[in-house]
Design an enzyme around this catalytic site. Structure first.
Site, mmCIF file in Angstrom:
data_model
loop_
_atom_site.group_PDB
_atom_site.id
_atom_site.type_symbol
_atom_site.label_atom_id
_atom_site.label_comp_id
_atom_site.label_asym_id
_atom_site.label_seq_id
_atom_site.Cartn_x
_atom_site.Cartn_y
_atom_site.Cartn_z
ATOM 1 N N TYR A 118 0.616 -1.301 -0.137
ATOM 2 C CA TYR A 118 0.113 0.388 -0.081
ATOM 3 C C TYR A 118 0.975 1.354 -0.090
ATOM 4 C CZ TYR A 118 -3.247 3.486 2.144
ATOM 5 O OH TYR A 118 -3.805 4.574 2.410
ATOM 6 N N LYS A 172 0.904 4.850 -2.460
ATOM 7 C CA LYS A 172 0.670 6.456 -1.653
ATOM 8 C C LYS A 172 1.962 7.262 -2.048
ATOM 9 C CE LYS A 172 -3.208 5.725 -0.938
ATOM 10 N NZ LYS A 172 -4.224 6.596 -1.499
HETATM 11 N N1 LIG Z 1 -8.711 6.334 6.284
HETATM 12 C C1 LIG Z 1 -7.474 6.639 6.481
HETATM 13 O O1 LIG Z 1 -6.965 6.709 7.417
HETATM 14 C C2 LIG Z 1 -6.536 7.155 5.211
HETATM 15 C C3 LIG Z 1 -7.147 6.821 3.919
HETATM 16 N N2 LIG Z 1 -6.307 7.234 3.014
HETATM 17 C C4 LIG Z 1 -6.742 7.373 1.532
HETATM 18 O O2 LIG Z 1 -8.011 7.891 1.448
HETATM 19 C C5 LIG Z 1 -8.820 7.410 0.242
HETATM 20 C C6 LIG Z 1 -10.234 7.026 0.715
HETATM 21 O O3 LIG Z 1 -10.024 6.183 1.846
HETATM 22 P P1 LIG Z 1 -11.318 6.097 3.029
HETATM 23 O O4 LIG Z 1 -12.343 7.131 2.928
HETATM 24 O O5 LIG Z 1 -10.383 5.989 4.244
HETATM 25 O O6 LIG Z 1 -11.850 4.791 2.431
HETATM 26 P P2 LIG Z 1 -13.134 3.965 2.351
HETATM 27 O O7 LIG Z 1 -13.047 2.605 2.427
HETATM 28 O O8 LIG Z 1 -14.308 4.738 3.527
HETATM 29 O O9 LIG Z 1 -13.862 4.630 1.070
HETATM 30 C C7 LIG Z 1 -13.213 3.733 -0.230
HETATM 31 C C8 LIG Z 1 -13.750 4.650 -1.394
HETATM 32 O O10 LIG Z 1 -13.222 4.145 -2.360
HETATM 33 C C9 LIG Z 1 -13.928 3.512 -3.401
HETATM 34 N N3 LIG Z 1 -13.283 2.238 -4.101
HETATM 35 C C10 LIG Z 1 -12.874 1.361 -3.371
HETATM 36 N N4 LIG Z 1 -12.378 0.485 -4.416
HETATM 37 C C11 LIG Z 1 -12.781 0.826 -5.421
HETATM 38 C C12 LIG Z 1 -12.632 0.444 -6.832
HETATM 39 N N5 LIG Z 1 -11.995 -0.830 -7.117
HETATM 40 N N6 LIG Z 1 -13.056 1.194 -7.774
HETATM 41 C C13 LIG Z 1 -13.590 2.285 -7.444
HETATM 42 N N7 LIG Z 1 -13.931 2.791 -6.332
HETATM 43 C C14 LIG Z 1 -13.375 2.079 -5.284
HETATM 44 C C15 LIG Z 1 -15.220 2.843 -2.577
HETATM 45 O O11 LIG Z 1 -16.131 2.834 -3.536
HETATM 46 P P3 LIG Z 1 -17.532 1.400 -3.231
HETATM 47 O O12 LIG Z 1 -18.239 2.425 -1.958
HETATM 48 O O13 LIG Z 1 -18.100 1.710 -4.550
HETATM 49 O O14 LIG Z 1 -16.875 0.531 -2.635
HETATM 50 C C16 LIG Z 1 -15.334 4.015 -1.562
HETATM 51 O O15 LIG Z 1 -16.052 5.448 -2.128
HETATM 52 C C17 LIG Z 1 -8.010 6.294 -0.052
HETATM 53 O O16 LIG Z 1 -7.028 6.168 -1.215
HETATM 54 C C18 LIG Z 1 -7.085 5.851 1.025
HETATM 55 O O17 LIG Z 1 -5.880 5.341 0.794
HETATM 56 C C19 LIG Z 1 -5.409 8.030 3.258
HETATM 57 C C20 LIG Z 1 -4.766 8.084 4.065
HETATM 58 C C21 LIG Z 1 -5.401 7.735 5.511
HETATM 59 C C1 LIG Z 2 -5.643 2.413 6.431
HETATM 60 C C2 LIG Z 2 -4.984 3.159 7.229
HETATM 61 O O1 LIG Z 2 -5.479 2.975 8.761
HETATM 62 C C3 LIG Z 2 -4.541 4.505 6.978
HETATM 63 O O2 LIG Z 2 -4.274 4.580 5.624
HETATM 64 C C4 LIG Z 2 -3.261 5.278 5.463
HETATM 65 O O3 LIG Z 2 -2.695 5.638 4.413
HETATM 66 C C5 LIG Z 2 -2.301 5.560 6.682
HETATM 67 O O4 LIG Z 2 -1.597 4.324 6.973
HETATM 68 C C6 LIG Z 2 -3.537 5.362 7.738
HETATM 69 O O5 LIG Z 2 -2.998 4.810 8.826
#
Ligand SMILES: NC(=O)C1=CN([C@@H]2O[C@H](COP(=O)(O)OP(=O)(O)OC[C@H]3O[C@@H](n4cnc5c(N)ncnc54)[C@H](OP(=O)(O)O)[C@@H]3O)[C@@H](O)[C@H]2O)C=CC1
Ligand SMILES: C[C@H](O)[C@@H]1OC(=O)[C@H](O)[C@@H]1O
Length: 256
Positions: free
Chosen positions: A159, A163
């Site tokens: 992962y 990023k």
């Molecule tokens: N939460 C955290 O701590 C952190 C998150 N991030 C990044 O933020 C972004 C959003 O994450 P977060 O909101 O936490 O995650 P969620 O799991 O809450 O949401 C993920 C979103 O991505 C969509 N998605 C997943 N797989 C696919 C796919 N194959 N094609 C199209 N859409 C897809 C989902 O759509 P559907 O509902 O249709 O499945 C959903 O809308 C990610 O890129 C993550 O890496 C970065 C740092 C920290």
């Molecule tokens: C999914 C993890 O909890 C989240 O995603 C990231 O990118 C960071 O590592 C956060 O901890």
């Protein structure tokens, strides 16, 4: 309103950070394209967000498509043009993080993660950028990267490179697209409580550890990331490109 008269595409906007960002963009006057995976649940969640946005007088449509598919970016752009006639902001947010140990990482988990988080994103950014270039009035591209672009995770070896890749992509695209007035930046969230880490943070010890490492004393919420995305999307950030903004409650700098 910071985003009046702009069309914003956000991938992964059915849930979590993307959903909060889509809602805030719409509140700030943007016409929003809600990207999601196209699954039954994703579609349902996207439709419920459209209702929320319409309830306060905003405009939104949804477009389903696998983020790993190199054609999904074109589909999102086509959806934006059909509904609203332009693409002014593209937010690459969709992502997955299936926690797994390194030595026995299944190839399919590695490849799915890289294809979803980075390879598809490359072509989606390219599709949005070409549309912005053709429109001739610049634009803004924002990648939701992560604190994990800068630091490692033993259960995230598949992962964290995605990023770091997004972070680097925005830096290089800032150079490639600057001549067209297209700004490219990334946000680097820390740990934000969403579905992506629900299972991981169900471990109370891990939850307490991550919280204690965060100087602001709490995990982030999706809305904490929405404001920085709106800022970078808006003309308030008109001279900001190639930048990355940590949105982590101070987690990154907390060595001791
Ligand atoms: N939460 C955290 O701590 C952190 C998150 N991030 C990044 O933020 C972004 C959003 O994450 P977060 O909101 O936490 O995650 P969620 O799991 O809450 O949401 C993920 C979103 O991505 C969509 N998605 C997943 N797989 C696919 C796919 N194959 N094609 C199209 N859409 C897809 C989902 O759509 P559907 O509902 O249709 O499945 C959903 O809308 C990610 O890129 C993550 O890496 C970065 C740092 C920290
Ligand atoms: C999914 C993890 O909890 C989240 O995603 C990231 O990118 C960071 O590592 C956060 O901890």
């Amino acid at each position: 309103m910071l985003l009046a008269d702009k069309t914003v595409i956000i991938t992964g906007a059915s849930r979590g950070i993307g959903r909060a960002a889509a809602r805030e963009c719409a509140r700030q006057g943007a016409r929003v394209v809600i990207g999601h995976s196209g699954s039954g649940q994703g579609t349902e969640a996207a439709l419920s967000l459209i209702e929320e946005i319409k309830a306060f007088g905003g405009q939104a449509v949804e477009v389903g498509g696998d983020a790993a598919d190199p054609d999904t970016g074109d589909k999102l752009v086509a959806g934006a043009l059909k509904a609203f006639g332009s693409v002014d902001v593209f937010v690459n947010n969709a992502g997955i993080c299936p926690f797994h140990s390194f030595l026995d990482m299944p190839r399919e988990v590695y490849l799915k993660t890289v294809n979803t988080n980075l390879n598809g994103a490359y072509f989606a950014v390219q599709a949005a950028a070409n549309q912005m270039k053709n429109q001739g009035k610049g634009g803004a591209i924002i990648a939701v990267s992560s604190i994990s672009a800068l630091v490692g995770g033993g259960m995230q070896t598949h992962y964290t490179p995605t990023k770091a890749g997004l972070h680097s992509l925005m830096q290089s695209c800032a150079i490639a697209l600057g001549p067209y007035g297209i700004r490219c930046n990334s946000v680097l969230p820390g740990t934000i409580a969403t579905d992506i880490n629900k299972e991981d943070l169900a471990d109370e010890e891990k939850l307490a550890y991550m919280t204690s490492r965060t100087p602001l004393g709490r995990l982030g919420e999706p809305d904490d990331v929405a404001g920085p995305i709106v800022f970078l999307a808006s003309d308030m950030a008109r001279y900001v490109t190639g930048a990355s903004l940590l949105v982590d409650g101070g987690l990154f700098v907390n060595l001791q």
